[in-house]
Motif scaffolding. Structure first.
Motif, PDB file in Angstrom:
ATOM      1  N   TYR A  14      94.307  82.760 -77.671  1.00  0.00           N
ATOM      2  CA  TYR A  14      95.629  82.163 -77.836  1.00  0.00           C
ATOM      3  C   TYR A  14      96.628  83.262 -78.491  1.00  0.00           C
ATOM      4  CZ  TYR A  14      93.669  81.320 -82.240  1.00  0.00           C
ATOM      5  OH  TYR A  14      93.089  81.263 -83.618  1.00  0.00           O
ATOM      6  N   VAL A  15      97.813  82.778 -78.357  1.00  0.00           N
ATOM      7  CA  VAL A  15      98.684  83.869 -78.959  1.00  0.00           C
ATOM      8  C   VAL A  15      99.549  83.120 -80.205  1.00  0.00           C
ATOM      9  CG1 VAL A  15     100.905  85.098 -78.653  1.00  0.00           C
ATOM     10  CG2 VAL A  15      99.301  85.052 -76.898  1.00  0.00           C
ATOM     11  N   THR A  16      99.803  83.750 -81.308  1.00  0.00           N
ATOM     12  CA  THR A  16     100.371  83.143 -82.494  1.00  0.00           C
ATOM     13  C   THR A  16     101.787  83.799 -82.834  1.00  0.00           C
ATOM     14  OG1 THR A  16      99.480  84.677 -84.054  1.00  0.00           O
ATOM     15  CG2 THR A  16      98.447  82.669 -83.555  1.00  0.00           C
ATOM     16  N   VAL A  17     102.668  83.120 -83.018  1.00  0.00           N
ATOM     17  CA  VAL A  17     104.036  83.877 -83.293  1.00  0.00           C
ATOM     18  C   VAL A  17     104.416  83.401 -84.656  1.00  0.00           C
ATOM     19  CG1 VAL A  17     106.465  84.201 -82.381  1.00  0.00           C
ATOM     20  CG2 VAL A  17     104.535  83.565 -80.993  1.00  0.00           C
ATOM     21  N   LYS A  18     104.795  84.364 -85.514  1.00  0.00           N
ATOM     22  CA  LYS A  18     105.471  84.029 -86.891  1.00  0.00           C
ATOM     23  C   LYS A  18     106.531  85.045 -87.359  1.00  0.00           C
ATOM     24  CE  LYS A  18     101.799  85.999 -89.833  1.00  0.00           C
ATOM     25  NZ  LYS A  18     100.937  85.649 -90.717  1.00  0.00           N
ATOM     26  N   ALA A  19     107.473  84.529 -88.119  1.00  0.00           N
ATOM     27  CA  ALA A  19     108.524  85.418 -88.504  1.00  0.00           C
ATOM     28  C   ALA A  19     108.072  86.146 -89.771  1.00  0.00           C
ATOM     29  CB  ALA A  19     109.734  84.517 -88.822  1.00  0.00           C
ATOM     30  N   ILE A  20     108.414  87.543 -89.771  1.00  0.00           N
ATOM     31  CA  ILE A  20     108.046  88.229 -90.923  1.00  0.00           C
ATOM     32  C   ILE A  20     109.140  89.239 -91.000  1.00  0.00           C
ATOM     33  CG2 ILE A  20     106.495  90.308 -91.919  1.00  0.00           C
ATOM     34  CD1 ILE A  20     104.251  89.388 -90.136  1.00  0.00           C
ATOM     35  N   ASN A  21     109.803  88.980 -92.380  1.00  0.00           N
ATOM     36  CA  ASN A  21     111.150  89.754 -92.739  1.00  0.00           C
ATOM     37  C   ASN A  21     112.133  89.366 -91.566  1.00  0.00           C
ATOM     38  OD1 ASN A  21     109.925  90.465 -95.082  1.00  0.00           O
ATOM     39  ND2 ASN A  21     109.115  92.488 -94.020  1.00  0.00           N
ATOM     40  N   GLY A  22     112.210  88.318 -91.129  1.00  0.00           N
ATOM     41  CA  GLY A  22     113.242  88.142 -89.960  1.00  0.00           C
ATOM     42  C   GLY A  22     112.733  88.272 -88.770  1.00  0.00           C
ATOM     43  N   LYS A  23     111.888  89.005 -88.514  1.00  0.00           N
ATOM     44  CA  LYS A  23     111.372  89.512 -87.073  1.00  0.00           C
ATOM     45  C   LYS A  23     110.165  88.617 -86.623  1.00  0.00           C
ATOM     46  CE  LYS A  23     113.549  94.033 -87.751  1.00  0.00           C
ATOM     47  NZ  LYS A  23     113.349  95.587 -87.710  1.00  0.00           N
ATOM     48  N   LYS A  24     110.055  88.420 -85.396  1.00  0.00           N
ATOM     49  CA  LYS A  24     108.876  87.664 -84.771  1.00  0.00           C
ATOM     50  C   LYS A  24     107.847  88.869 -84.617  1.00  0.00           C
ATOM     51  CE  LYS A  24     110.963  84.051 -82.223  1.00  0.00           C
ATOM     52  NZ  LYS A  24     111.033  83.331 -80.883  1.00  0.00           N
ATOM     53  N   GLN A  25     106.480  88.397 -84.838  1.00  0.00           N
ATOM     54  CA  GLN A  25     105.377  88.910 -84.825  1.00  0.00           C
ATOM     55  C   GLN A  25     104.337  88.123 -83.944  1.00  0.00           C
ATOM     56  OE1 GLN A  25     104.367  92.336 -85.877  1.00  0.00           O
ATOM     57  NE2 GLN A  25     106.705  92.438 -86.556  1.00  0.00           N
ATOM     58  N   TYR A  26     103.846  88.778 -82.982  1.00  0.00           N
ATOM     59  CA  TYR A  26     102.966  88.278 -82.040  1.00  0.00           C
ATOM     60  C   TYR A  26     101.493  88.707 -82.298  1.00  0.00           C
ATOM     61  CZ  TYR A  26     107.381  87.018 -79.676  1.00  0.00           C
ATOM     62  OH  TYR A  26     108.612  86.749 -79.363  1.00  0.00           O
ATOM     63  N   ILE A  42     103.651  88.438 -76.138  1.00  0.00           N
ATOM     64  CA  ILE A  42     102.193  88.683 -75.536  1.00  0.00           C
ATOM     65  C   ILE A  42     101.960  87.325 -74.980  1.00  0.00           C
ATOM     66  CG2 ILE A  42      99.885  89.113 -75.962  1.00  0.00           C
ATOM     67  CD1 ILE A  42     100.597  90.044 -78.558  1.00  0.00           C
ATOM     68  N   MET A  43     101.696  87.496 -73.688  1.00  0.00           N
ATOM     69  CA  MET A  43     101.481  86.069 -72.866  1.00  0.00           C
ATOM     70  C   MET A  43     100.173  86.055 -71.935  1.00  0.00           C
ATOM     71  SD  MET A  43     105.461  86.172 -71.491  1.00  0.00           S
ATOM     72  CE  MET A  43     105.422  84.691 -70.266  1.00  0.00           C
ATOM     73  N   SER A  44      99.953  84.787 -71.615  1.00  0.00           N
ATOM     74  CA  SER A  44      99.145  84.553 -70.423  1.00  0.00           C
ATOM     75  C   SER A  44      97.699  85.397 -70.579  1.00  0.00           C
ATOM     76  CB  SER A  44      99.758  84.846 -69.292  1.00  0.00           C
ATOM     77  OG  SER A  44     100.783  84.354 -69.154  1.00  0.00           O
ATOM     78  N   PRO A  45      96.886  85.114 -71.954  1.00  0.00           N
ATOM     79  CA  PRO A  45      95.577  85.624 -71.795  1.00  0.00           C
ATOM     80  C   PRO A  45      94.707  84.913 -70.711  1.00  0.00           C
ATOM     81  CG  PRO A  45      95.913  84.163 -73.632  1.00  0.00           C
ATOM     82  CD  PRO A  45      97.227  84.384 -73.004  1.00  0.00           C
ATOM     83  N   SER A  46      93.850  85.807 -70.034  1.00  0.00           N
ATOM     84  CA  SER A  46      92.905  85.362 -68.980  1.00  0.00           C
ATOM     85  C   SER A  46      91.284  85.892 -69.198  1.00  0.00           C
ATOM     86  CB  SER A  46      93.429  85.436 -67.906  1.00  0.00           C
ATOM     87  OG  SER A  46      92.342  85.207 -66.806  1.00  0.00           O
ATOM     88  N   TRP A  47      90.434  85.085 -69.393  1.00  0.00           N
ATOM     89  CA  TRP A  47      88.903  85.523 -69.599  1.00  0.00           C
ATOM     90  C   TRP A  47      88.415  85.995 -68.558  1.00  0.00           C
ATOM     91  CZ3 TRP A  47      86.697  85.476 -74.426  1.00  0.00           C
ATOM     92  CH2 TRP A  47      87.254  85.121 -75.635  1.00  0.00           C
ATOM     93  N   SER A  48      87.579  87.150 -68.513  1.00  0.00           N
ATOM     94  CA  SER A  48      86.838  87.293 -67.335  1.00  0.00           C
ATOM     95  C   SER A  48      85.638  86.479 -67.376  1.00  0.00           C
ATOM     96  CB  SER A  48      86.187  89.029 -67.743  1.00  0.00           C
ATOM     97  OG  SER A  48      85.452  88.915 -68.733  1.00  0.00           O
TER      98      SER A  48
END
Length: 432
Positions: free
Chosen positions: A169-181, A203-209
């Motif tokens: 999965y992808v997490t998104v959080k703001a660090i010093n006002g900028k998004k970090q993925y 970062i988007m759409s992870p898919s497992w082999s």
């Protein structure tokens, strides 16, 4: 450039995983029909007062999440047997419990652990599962507990359990006002999260082999979309699609030899198939409409994808041998983001009906059911045994993950303490 990327990935794998919190789980709704199981706290033989992990608690939470089983309140256990001979079967019959788990954790001289489980059918008065794991490190104790849950689930339902699996999965959080993925991989219950990639760009759409050794995903690290193939051990990372326009929605074929993807290099967004050995492309759809989010049927003979060629997004199926194409979703004006169950019977999708919810179409009888009541649902992905669906949703303005059981409507919500979580993908079975 290749060397720079390789160094970046290696660094991420040395990163202290504790810097990112595990997902926390909230069981939103329980099933009244859940079958009670007695989970006797495991006997502990070690130098410390308590074992490093509460095995029965992990197993109990696993079974509760299935919606089919629930642990008997520990305070109501009439006794704590250690062997089959210790069990007073009449005593447990009065409690209305048909099955009992007991076992032992022993600390070994080299600092590892030996774990023994015994699962007893109280009606037949016999042990139906007996298993021992030796040389288990402290960090792998949770995995052993998940393996126990899988064994119990299979014994009681005839269906292999999927608790000892992982999700990306992808997490998104703001660090010093900028998004970090951050692209993360965690156990199916949200514990043991590990960062795979961090970026200031989406970062988007992870898919497992199919073998669970690689992830394909969409990265914008070079300023535009590109599809990346990365091994989970951090030893390899390749950009496999960076064409002009859209490079998105990667999805592995069941045999791991091909990858479906969405490209717009020839004009409109269409579905292509890439041979993973030769990297040659085959264009599968040719239409002015947006054709995307392709997923494979389990037999590898067809794909399901989303298209607005009829004016509104609907799910279509295309057969690889003949090129025949057919529409499969007809209820409602918006159905998108398909996911196919491992047995090929169900197609989950995002369905608009006063909001965006997860719905399931039964391809055998064409029965259509809306499973969720959450808000702004997206990205459904089946568990390897097809019993549960993991998806992204929004609660209180925050992106979270949720899991709904296909048959019992039990919902669990997974969230991070800071920021949002999105783009889930449930991984394949791990070795037993």
């Amino acid at each position: 450039m290749k060397k720079i990327i390789y160094t970046l990935v290696s660094f991420l794998f040395m990163w202290n995983a504790s810097a990112y919190a595990d997902l926390t789980i909230q069981i939103d709704q329980s099933s009244d029909n859940a079958v009670p199981i007695a989970l006797v706290p495991f006997e502990w033989k070690g130098t410390q007062l308590h074992p490093p992990q509460n095995i029965t608690s992990i197993v109990g939470n696993d079974l509760l999440r299935s919606g089919k089983f629930k642990a008997v309140d520990e305070t109501k256990l009439p006794s704590r047997p250690k062997t089959l001979d210790d069990i007073d079967f009449h005593q447990w019959k009065q409690l209305g419990v048909d099955n009992l788990l007991m076992g032992r954790i022993t600390e070994e001289a080299n600092g590892t652990y030996q774990i023994e489980m015994r699962f007893v059918d109280l009606l037949r008065k016999e042990q139906v599962i007996g298993k021992r794991w030796s040389g288990i490190s402290k960090t792998l104790l949770r995995q052993v507990a998940h393996k126990m849950s899988d064994l119990i689930y299979e014994e009681l339902t005839g269906i292999r359990g999927a608790f000892n699996t992982r999700m990306a999965y992808v997490t998104v959080k703001a660090i010093n006002g900028k998004k970090q993925y951050s692209l993360e991989v965690a156990d199916s219950d949200g514990y043991n999260s590990q960062p795979i990639l961090r970026s200031s760009l989406p970062i988007m759409s992870p898919s497992w082999s199919p073998d669970g050794q690689h992830l394909a995903y969409v990265s914008f690290e070079n300023g535009r979309s590109q599809i990346v193939l990365q091994s989970l051990d951090g030893k390899s990372r390749q950009i496999i699609a960076k064409f002009k326009g859209i490079n998105g929605a990667p999805a592995w074929s069941p045999d791991g030899k091909k990858l479906a993807l969405t490209l717009s290099k020839d004009g409109s967004a269409d579905v292509y198939i890439m041979d993973m050995k030769t990297r040659k492309l085959r264009r599968l759809t040719r239409n002015w409409a947006i054709e995307t989010e392709a997923v494979w049927a389990p037999n590898g003979h067809s794909l399901f994808f989303n298209s607005d060629r009829r004016g509104q997004p609907q799910i279509f199926q295309v057969f690889l041998d003949t090129g025949e194409m057919r529409r499969i979703s007809y209820i409602g004006r918006y159905n998108a983001n398909p996911a196919v169950s491992p047995d090929g019977r169900y197609v989950a999708m995002v369905h608009a009906n006063g909001g965006f919810h997860i719905a399931v179409l039964d391809l055998y009888n064409e029965e259509f059911n809306i499973l969720t009541k959450t808000y702004l649902d997206e990205s459904p992905t089946f568990s390897p045994n097809g019993e549960m669906i993991l998806y992204a949703m929004n609660q209180g303005g925050q992106g979270k993950l949720a899991v709904v059981s296909v048959n019992s409507n039990v919902t669990q919500i997974l969230s991070v303490q800071e920021g949002e979580v999105r783009s889930p993908s449930w991984g394949p079975y791990l070795p037993r």
